[in-house]
Design a protein around this motif. Structure first.
Motif: not given
Ligand code: SF4
Length: 399
Positions: A5-6, A128-130, A188-189, A195-198
């Protein structure tokens, strides 16, 4: 780890539907607030939410039971607290709160607006993920251990270590290059993530981002002696004399919930305010006499200026009624524990216990109360867990 999931981190333009109503999170890079901005938050808390300003573990703020999302975003935009619709959720920046005023190798606060502007200037970084967190530590080690994804840590006045996924990379840069290096790491991240958040969720994420950076900048290397990064509970509380002989007042906030009325009083002091990642705040740049008056007025209103207060040991998740998963009103239970003297000093030994009624919970030192075993908002480091279960509270002492 690959997520399906996002990330669902709330913002102002994307509210979270909590059990007690819509929840908005407002990013406050570096925890830096002008008095006018705090006044704007206080007004919004009264007019558009439940009357409180919730402080978060990233130095941001939240509103619960938001009544009019459009009016809230308009109000915050006017106050300069929502400068970007596209990048609002990626502005998660923690900086050593006392930097430039008390202790530390250098002042990291001027880097905060530069990093924030750099994030907002890059359209790609809106992806970027929140959950991604940037940390800027002035060398005292108070925020580098807070689980950031991308950070800098001052080693002296002229050198920063680059941290990725909470650990040192061995890469060293001068202050003038620190912001650009963090932004390059963020790019780069994004290139590496599925789908990783961190960053720590990407296999070998730290090493792979470091390789990206070293490939792009052949003048850099990763040969620095590694520094150890540890989680610390470093709440600035009470009377602090600044380098310029002004006074900073560190103030604890009970369970991180600041009533709007109290916030209005703080704003009226007309000094810069810093929100800390320990759900507290610092009122800065005071002369001595006004600082004494501030304590006289605000301590009776519930702000904590005593470093020995048991309130500083206790944090709690939202619990009931804010969270549908909660088995009980943990905040009320934690409040009752403090008020009845059941929060003991750190040195007291304790054993694991279970099946406790809330009035039987007695625990010592740093403790986090949770309405279920997800333990949302649990601070980093050695923390005793007090968790509601269908059979009563369990206590799991800190390691
Ligand atoms: S720990 Fe459980 S009860 Fe508390 S906020 Fe998280 S999900 Fe809700």
């Amino acid at each position: 780890m690959t997520r399906s999931d996002p990330d669902s981190c709330p913002g102002v333009l994307r509210l979270h539907e909590a059990a007690d109503g819509p929840l908005a999170r407002i990013r406050v890079p570096g925890g830096q607030l002008s008095p006018e901005q705090l006044q704007a938050l206080a007004a919004a808390a009264v007019d558009l939410s439940d009357g409180n300003i919730e402080l978060t573990s990233r130095g941001n703020v939240q509103f619960r039971q938001v009544r009019d999302a459009a009016a809230l975003s308009e109000h915050l935009t006017a106050a300069g607290l929502l400068p970007s619709a596209t990048h609002e959720r990626v502005r998660n920046i923690i900086a050593s709160p006392l930097s430039g005023r008390v202790g530390g190798w250098t002042d990291v606060h001027p880097l905060v607006p530069a990093l924030d502007a750099g994030l907002r200037a890059a359209p790609r970084l809106a992806e970027l993920p929140g959950r991604v967190l940037f940390t800027l530590d002035d060398g005292r080690g108070d925020v580098s251990g807070l689980g950031g994804d991308i950070g800098i840590h001052a080693l002296d006045e002229n050198t920063y270590a680059l941290l990725l996924a909470g650990n040192d990379t061995g890469v060293r840069v001068p202050p003038a290059e620190a912001v650009d290096l963090m932004l390059a790491a963020a790019h780069s991240f994004l290139e590496l993530r599925d789908a990783q958040w961190r960053l720590h969720e990407i296999p070998d994420g730290r090493a792979r981002v470091t390789d990206h950076l070293l490939t792009a900048r052949t003048d850099l290397d990763a040969s620095g002696d590694p520094i150890e990064v540890v989680a610390r509970q470093d709440i600035p509380i009470g009377w602090l004399t600044q380098h310029d002989d002004k006074i900073a007042l560190g103030a604890g906030v009970r369970l991180g919930s600041l009533p709007a009325r109290t916030a209005e009083f703080i704003a009226a002091i007309e000094r810069p305010i810093l929100l800390t990642p320990w759900r507290s705040l610092v009122i800065t740049d005071l002369d001595e006499w006004p600082a004494e008056q501030v304590v006289r007025v605000l301590a009776p209103m519930g702000l904590i200026f005593d470093a020995n207060s048991p309130w500083l040991q206790v944090s709690a998740c939202a619990g009931m009624p804010g969270c549908a998963k909660s088995l009980t009103d943990v905040r009320a239970d934690a409040t009752a524990a403090v008020d009845s003297g059941r929060v003991l000093p750190t040195a007291t030994t304790q054993s694991p216990r279970e099946g406790l009624d809330s009035t039987e919970v007695i625990a010592s030192g740093r403790q986090h109360w949770s309405g279920c075993d997800r333990r949302c908002g649990r601070p980093k480091g050695a923390v005793t867990d007090i968790i509601a279960t269908p059979d009563g509270y369990t206590i799991t002492p800190a390691d």
